[in-house]
Design a protein around this motif. Structure first.
Motif, PDB file in Angstrom:
ATOM      1  N   PRO A 114       0.770  -1.313   0.155  1.00  0.00           N
ATOM      2  CA  PRO A 114      -0.091  -0.162   0.002  1.00  0.00           C
ATOM      3  C   PRO A 114       0.880   1.259  -0.007  1.00  0.00           C
ATOM      4  CG  PRO A 114      -1.041  -1.470   1.508  1.00  0.00           C
ATOM      5  CD  PRO A 114       0.383  -2.113   1.098  1.00  0.00           C
ATOM      6  N   GLU A 115       2.009   1.291   0.700  1.00  0.00           N
ATOM      7  CA  GLU A 115       3.048   2.360   0.822  1.00  0.00           C
ATOM      8  C   GLU A 115       3.425   2.659  -0.395  1.00  0.00           C
ATOM      9  OE1 GLU A 115       5.068   5.751   2.123  1.00  0.00           O
ATOM     10  OE2 GLU A 115       3.280   4.693   2.904  1.00  0.00           O
ATOM     11  N   ILE A 116       4.071   1.594  -1.161  1.00  0.00           N
ATOM     12  CA  ILE A 116       4.514   1.809  -2.480  1.00  0.00           C
ATOM     13  C   ILE A 116       3.520   2.270  -3.472  1.00  0.00           C
ATOM     14  CG2 ILE A 116       5.541   0.457  -4.460  1.00  0.00           C
ATOM     15  CD1 ILE A 116       6.850  -1.556  -2.380  1.00  0.00           C
ATOM     16  N   GLY A 117       2.350   1.756  -3.433  1.00  0.00           N
ATOM     17  CA  GLY A 117       1.306   2.336  -4.200  1.00  0.00           C
ATOM     18  C   GLY A 117       0.911   3.919  -4.089  1.00  0.00           C
ATOM     19  N   ARG A 118       0.976   4.177  -2.873  1.00  0.00           N
ATOM     20  CA  ARG A 118       0.751   5.560  -2.650  1.00  0.00           C
ATOM     21  C   ARG A 118       1.851   6.487  -3.096  1.00  0.00           C
ATOM     22  NH1 ARG A 118      -1.269   3.869   2.461  1.00  0.00           N
ATOM     23  NH2 ARG A 118       0.700   3.884   3.463  1.00  0.00           N
ATOM     24  N   ARG A 119       3.282   5.922  -3.104  1.00  0.00           N
ATOM     25  CA  ARG A 119       4.471   6.738  -3.687  1.00  0.00           C
ATOM     26  C   ARG A 119       4.236   6.676  -5.206  1.00  0.00           C
ATOM     27  NH1 ARG A 119       7.716   6.780   0.776  1.00  0.00           N
ATOM     28  NH2 ARG A 119       9.116   8.120  -0.210  1.00  0.00           N
ATOM     29  N   PHE A 120       3.420   5.789  -5.741  1.00  0.00           N
ATOM     30  CA  PHE A 120       3.536   5.800  -7.413  1.00  0.00           C
ATOM     31  C   PHE A 120       1.967   6.302  -7.625  1.00  0.00           C
ATOM     32  CE2 PHE A 120       7.008   3.057  -6.767  1.00  0.00           C
ATOM     33  CZ  PHE A 120       7.953   3.076  -7.739  1.00  0.00           C
ATOM     34  N   GLY A 121       1.676   7.476  -7.238  1.00  0.00           N
ATOM     35  CA  GLY A 121       0.884   8.524  -7.633  1.00  0.00           C
ATOM     36  C   GLY A 121      -0.556   8.038  -6.936  1.00  0.00           C
TER      37      GLY A 121
ATOM     38  N   ARG B 139      -1.643   4.824  -6.324  1.00  0.00           N
ATOM     39  CA  ARG B 139      -2.324   3.575  -6.871  1.00  0.00           C
ATOM     40  C   ARG B 139      -2.640   2.586  -5.752  1.00  0.00           C
ATOM     41  NH1 ARG B 139       0.480   5.655 -11.110  1.00  0.00           N
ATOM     42  NH2 ARG B 139      -0.264   5.140 -13.148  1.00  0.00           N
ATOM     43  N   ASP B 140      -3.475   1.621  -6.221  1.00  0.00           N
ATOM     44  CA  ASP B 140      -3.931   0.446  -5.161  1.00  0.00           C
ATOM     45  C   ASP B 140      -2.861  -0.620  -5.074  1.00  0.00           C
ATOM     46  OD1 ASP B 140      -5.555  -2.201  -4.845  1.00  0.00           O
ATOM     47  OD2 ASP B 140      -6.437  -0.546  -3.761  1.00  0.00           O
ATOM     48  N   HIS B 141      -2.736  -1.125  -4.013  1.00  0.00           N
ATOM     49  CA  HIS B 141      -1.835  -2.194  -3.695  1.00  0.00           C
ATOM     50  C   HIS B 141      -2.077  -3.294  -4.581  1.00  0.00           C
ATOM     51  CE1 HIS B 141      -4.981  -4.181  -1.570  1.00  0.00           C
ATOM     52  NE2 HIS B 141      -4.460  -4.963  -1.469  1.00  0.00           N
ATOM     53  N   THR B 142      -2.937  -3.490  -4.777  1.00  0.00           N
ATOM     54  CA  THR B 142      -3.150  -4.674  -6.019  1.00  0.00           C
ATOM     55  C   THR B 142      -2.350  -4.432  -7.325  1.00  0.00           C
ATOM     56  OG1 THR B 142      -5.255  -3.650  -6.874  1.00  0.00           O
ATOM     57  CG2 THR B 142      -5.301  -5.472  -5.116  1.00  0.00           C
ATOM     58  N   THR B 143      -2.414  -3.093  -7.598  1.00  0.00           N
ATOM     59  CA  THR B 143      -1.797  -2.830  -8.824  1.00  0.00           C
ATOM     60  C   THR B 143      -0.156  -2.994  -8.700  1.00  0.00           C
ATOM     61  OG1 THR B 143      -3.293  -0.782  -9.509  1.00  0.00           O
ATOM     62  CG2 THR B 143      -1.114  -0.933 -10.563  1.00  0.00           C
ATOM     63  N   VAL B 144       0.267  -2.737  -7.600  1.00  0.00           N
ATOM     64  CA  VAL B 144       1.731  -2.938  -7.121  1.00  0.00           C
ATOM     65  C   VAL B 144       1.965  -4.323  -7.303  1.00  0.00           C
ATOM     66  CG1 VAL B 144       3.465  -2.354  -5.444  1.00  0.00           C
ATOM     67  CG2 VAL B 144       1.769  -0.813  -5.829  1.00  0.00           C
ATOM     68  N   LEU B 145       1.037  -4.995  -6.509  1.00  0.00           N
ATOM     69  CA  LEU B 145       1.334  -6.627  -6.667  1.00  0.00           C
ATOM     70  C   LEU B 145       1.204  -7.217  -8.016  1.00  0.00           C
ATOM     71  CD1 LEU B 145       1.434  -9.114  -5.048  1.00  0.00           C
ATOM     72  CD2 LEU B 145      -1.158  -9.347  -4.825  1.00  0.00           C
ATOM     73  N   HIS B 146       0.385  -6.650  -8.864  1.00  0.00           N
ATOM     74  CA  HIS B 146       0.352  -7.146 -10.298  1.00  0.00           C
ATOM     75  C   HIS B 146       1.661  -6.946 -11.091  1.00  0.00           C
ATOM     76  CE1 HIS B 146      -0.996  -7.694 -14.580  1.00  0.00           C
ATOM     77  NE2 HIS B 146      -0.781  -6.648 -14.638  1.00  0.00           N
ATOM     78  N   ALA B 147       2.339  -5.676 -10.804  1.00  0.00           N
ATOM     79  CA  ALA B 147       3.536  -5.265 -11.299  1.00  0.00           C
ATOM     80  C   ALA B 147       4.669  -6.275 -10.882  1.00  0.00           C
ATOM     81  CB  ALA B 147       3.701  -3.703 -11.253  1.00  0.00           C
ATOM     82  N   VAL B 148       4.920  -6.319  -9.405  1.00  0.00           N
ATOM     83  CA  VAL B 148       5.611  -7.220  -8.876  1.00  0.00           C
ATOM     84  C   VAL B 148       5.707  -8.486  -9.737  1.00  0.00           C
ATOM     85  CG1 VAL B 148       6.600  -8.305  -7.066  1.00  0.00           C
ATOM     86  CG2 VAL B 148       5.794  -5.679  -6.855  1.00  0.00           C
ATOM     87  N   ARG B 149       4.540  -9.241  -9.676  1.00  0.00           N
ATOM     88  CA  ARG B 149       4.259 -10.856 -10.303  1.00  0.00           C
ATOM     89  C   ARG B 149       4.833 -10.501 -11.629  1.00  0.00           C
ATOM     90  NH1 ARG B 149      -1.215 -12.423  -7.011  1.00  0.00           N
ATOM     91  NH2 ARG B 149      -0.054 -12.993  -5.144  1.00  0.00           N
ATOM     92  N   LYS B 150       4.319  -9.723 -12.364  1.00  0.00           N
ATOM     93  CA  LYS B 150       4.666  -9.504 -13.831  1.00  0.00           C
ATOM     94  C   LYS B 150       6.145  -9.584 -14.187  1.00  0.00           C
ATOM     95  CE  LYS B 150       3.387  -7.407 -17.837  1.00  0.00           C
ATOM     96  NZ  LYS B 150       2.342  -6.229 -18.620  1.00  0.00           N
ATOM     97  N   ILE B 151       6.831  -8.785 -13.445  1.00  0.00           N
ATOM     98  CA  ILE B 151       8.168  -8.340 -14.033  1.00  0.00           C
ATOM     99  C   ILE B 151       9.002  -9.671 -13.374  1.00  0.00           C
ATOM    100  CG2 ILE B 151      10.410  -7.385 -13.067  1.00  0.00           C
ATOM    101  CD1 ILE B 151       8.304  -5.868 -15.041  1.00  0.00           C
ATOM    102  N   GLU B 152       8.417 -10.263 -12.036  1.00  0.00           N
ATOM    103  CA  GLU B 152       9.162 -11.470 -11.317  1.00  0.00           C
ATOM    104  C   GLU B 152       8.813 -12.651 -12.587  1.00  0.00           C
ATOM    105  OE1 GLU B 152       7.183 -12.279  -7.706  1.00  0.00           O
ATOM    106  OE2 GLU B 152       8.784 -11.312  -6.720  1.00  0.00           O
ATOM    107  N   LYS B 153       7.798 -12.749 -13.349  1.00  0.00           N
ATOM    108  CA  LYS B 153       7.765 -13.785 -14.280  1.00  0.00           C
ATOM    109  C   LYS B 153       8.564 -13.315 -15.628  1.00  0.00           C
ATOM    110  CE  LYS B 153       4.035 -15.853 -17.055  1.00  0.00           C
ATOM    111  NZ  LYS B 153       4.574 -15.764 -18.266  1.00  0.00           N
ATOM    112  N   GLN B 154       8.792 -12.040 -16.012  1.00  0.00           N
ATOM    113  CA  GLN B 154       9.444 -11.807 -17.074  1.00  0.00           C
ATOM    114  C   GLN B 154      11.047 -11.930 -17.115  1.00  0.00           C
ATOM    115  OE1 GLN B 154       8.101  -7.919 -18.177  1.00  0.00           O
ATOM    116  NE2 GLN B 154       6.097  -8.589 -19.054  1.00  0.00           N
ATOM    117  N   ILE B 155      11.681 -11.658 -15.794  1.00  0.00           N
ATOM    118  CA  ILE B 155      12.723 -11.774 -15.723  1.00  0.00           C
ATOM    119  C   ILE B 155      13.442 -13.244 -15.578  1.00  0.00           C
ATOM    120  CG2 ILE B 155      13.008  -9.472 -14.459  1.00  0.00           C
ATOM    121  CD1 ILE B 155      13.371 -10.777 -11.888  1.00  0.00           C
ATOM    122  N   GLY B 156      12.393 -14.300 -15.293  1.00  0.00           N
ATOM    123  CA  GLY B 156      12.746 -15.721 -15.361  1.00  0.00           C
ATOM    124  C   GLY B 156      12.635 -16.065 -16.765  1.00  0.00           C
TER     125      GLY B 156
END
Length: 479
Positions: free
Chosen positions: A435-442, A444-461
């Motif tokens: 939630p704190e990261i989401g707030r620092r990114f304009g 945004r909701d924490h679910t948006t941050v979670l989606h981004a984290v999971r997506k990048i984790e998948k892509q770097i693999g």
């Protein structure tokens, strides 16, 4: 009542409060000879007769002096202590000089370090005037700091090449040349080397530290010789200014800006050094920052292991000419170079410790004795504390977008990918919650941050190139 009279009365009240709070004995020991020289641009310039007094007051009473001063004079925001020359009035001889190899550090309560020396306000002496080092002919150049003694490696090769070109070319090029680096990485060495090389060609050179420039300007105002100060400073061929990040005060910064403009417009070379790039000098006037950024800006990078080993080998060989029995094996050199990663000054400290162990105990230097000798110099390798703002700035720069783009609602691919990478790095490199990261990114909701984290984790693999890119960003943020 004039400004000078008011400043004098304010200072008298500060001293009375110090006497009352600390007692007569303490006041007489440490503050009786502390005098006010001037108040300029919210900075009170104080002087004492000895460096010991200066160091003691800064170490033990810095916060108290500033607090009491601000209670009596709300326009005073900073206090600077200098050492006045013996036998001279503090109002005429503000202290300026520093050993050339020293880099100033800001003590508590913004008490700027101004080690001993002296200045005669109108005497901004040029080389042909044969100024003594103590006069305002600039700080003396250290004879040891030349291009010949500078060890070149990958991290400093560009800075060395630019410095050498400026020193050898009679015409102003890369103007200004702006070098920036952390402590002990060699930027001051390059400044002195430029000065030495230029002087051998008969060029008029002045090397100044930021505090020396400030005191010179303040002294010229008090002595009513500011016009002569400006004329003499602008009559040189090469101005070298170290630690520009310490220039403070609106009036002083304006004069610095005028000096830059006058010298550049006249085709005179300027070389400047700082601990950060021009854009990060937030306390400096925007026009001055822009002028500094308009030349060649070069970072002197961290010393890699090979360069550290070269520096150590050179120092050990030099010492062996003085101490023929002093032997350090390649294994010990490799161990020290691998263990000490911070800067060149720690390497110099390691050399001195090993020499002391060898000469005082008459024993050979082994890895075990080296480990004991340099134990206090080995940094704890704790990860650097990374800020979300730093992540956003670095990612934005890397992907050629602005930080405002990352924080915005824009959904183009050129913005979404960097935003998601920045969110991922914020999750893995900081302790902030989703939630704190989401707030620092304009906001945004924490679910948006979670989606981004999971997506990048998948892509770097799945994408080695992206994995390498993200790892590089991590290293850059943690250096």
């Amino acid at each position: 009542m004039s400004g000078a009279q008011m400043a004098s009365e304010n200072w008298a009240r500060v001293k009375r409060r110090l006497r009352a709070e600390l007692g007569e004995d303490v006041f007489a020991s440490w503050f009786a000879r502390l005098e006010l020289d001037a108040v300029v641009d919210g900075c009170a310039f104080l002087t004492v007769p000895t460096r010991f007094l200066k160091s003691w007051i800064e170490s033990h009473y810095a916060d108290r002096v500033l607090t009491l001063y601000r209670a009596e004079a709300t326009d005073v925001e900073r206090v600077t202590i200098g050492v006045r020359s013996s036998g001279s009035s503090p109002s005429r001889d503000p202290a300026l000089a520093r050993r050339p190899s020293e880099t100033p550090r800001a003590p508590a309560a913004s008490l700027a370090a101004v080690p001993p020396g002296d200045i005669k306000a109108p005497a901004l002496a040029l080389p042909e005037e044969k100024a003594e080092a103590g006069e305002f002919g600039g700080a003396p150049l250290d004879a040891r700091l030349t291009f010949e003694s500078f060890i070149i490696g990958r991290s400093n090769a560009l800075a060395h090449a630019a410095a050498d070109r400026v020193a050898q070319n009679g015409q102003a090029i890369y103007n200004p040349l702006y070098l920036h680096a952390g402590v002990g990485l060699g930027k001051t060495h390059l400044l002195h080397a430029i000065g030495h090389a230029a002087k051998t060609q008969g060029r008029r050179v002045i090397y100044l530290t930021a505090d020396r420039f400030m005191y010179g300007f303040v002294a010229s105002l008090k002595a009513q010789t500011s016009l002569a100060f400006k004329e003499r400073l602008r009559a040189i061929d090469l101005l070298i200014l170290d630690d520009v990040q310490f220039i403070q005060g609106k009036q002083i910064q304006q004069e610095f800006g005028h000096t830059l403009n006058a010298l550049i417009d006249a085709g005179r070379q300027i070389v400047v050094a700082s601990d950060r790039p021009p854009a990060d000098l937030e306390a400096l006037d925007e026009r001055v920052r822009s002028r500094l950024a308009g030349g060649l800006v070069v970072e002197v990078g961290a010393l890699d292991e090979a360069l550290r080993a070269s520096i150590l080998t050179t120092r050990f060989e030099a010492l062996k000419t003085i101490h023929p029995t002093f032997e350090v094996s390649p294994n010990v050199v490799s161990y020290v170079a691998r263990s000490i990663t911070a800067n060149g000054r720690d390497l110099e400290g390691a050399v001195n410790r090993l020499l002391a162990h060898a000469t005082l105990t008459n024993s050979s230097i082994t890895i075990e004795t080296a480990e004991t000798a340099i134990r206090d110099l080995v940094r704890n390798r704790e990860p650097k504390r990374v800020k979300i703002e730093d992540i956003q700035k670095l990612v934005a720069s890397r992907y050629n977008v602005s930080r405002s783009d990352i924080l915005s609602e824009r959904r183009t691919a050129a913005v979404v990918r960097p935003r998601q990478i920045a969110m991922y790095l914020s999750k893995v490199l900081t302790l902030r919650s989703l939630p704190e990261i989401g707030r620092r990114f304009g906001g945004r909701d924490h679910t948006t941050v979670l989606h981004a984290v999971r997506k990048i984790e998948k892509q770097i693999g799945e994408d080695n190139a992206l994995n390498d890119e993200v790892e590089l960003l991590k290293r850059m943020l943690q250096e």
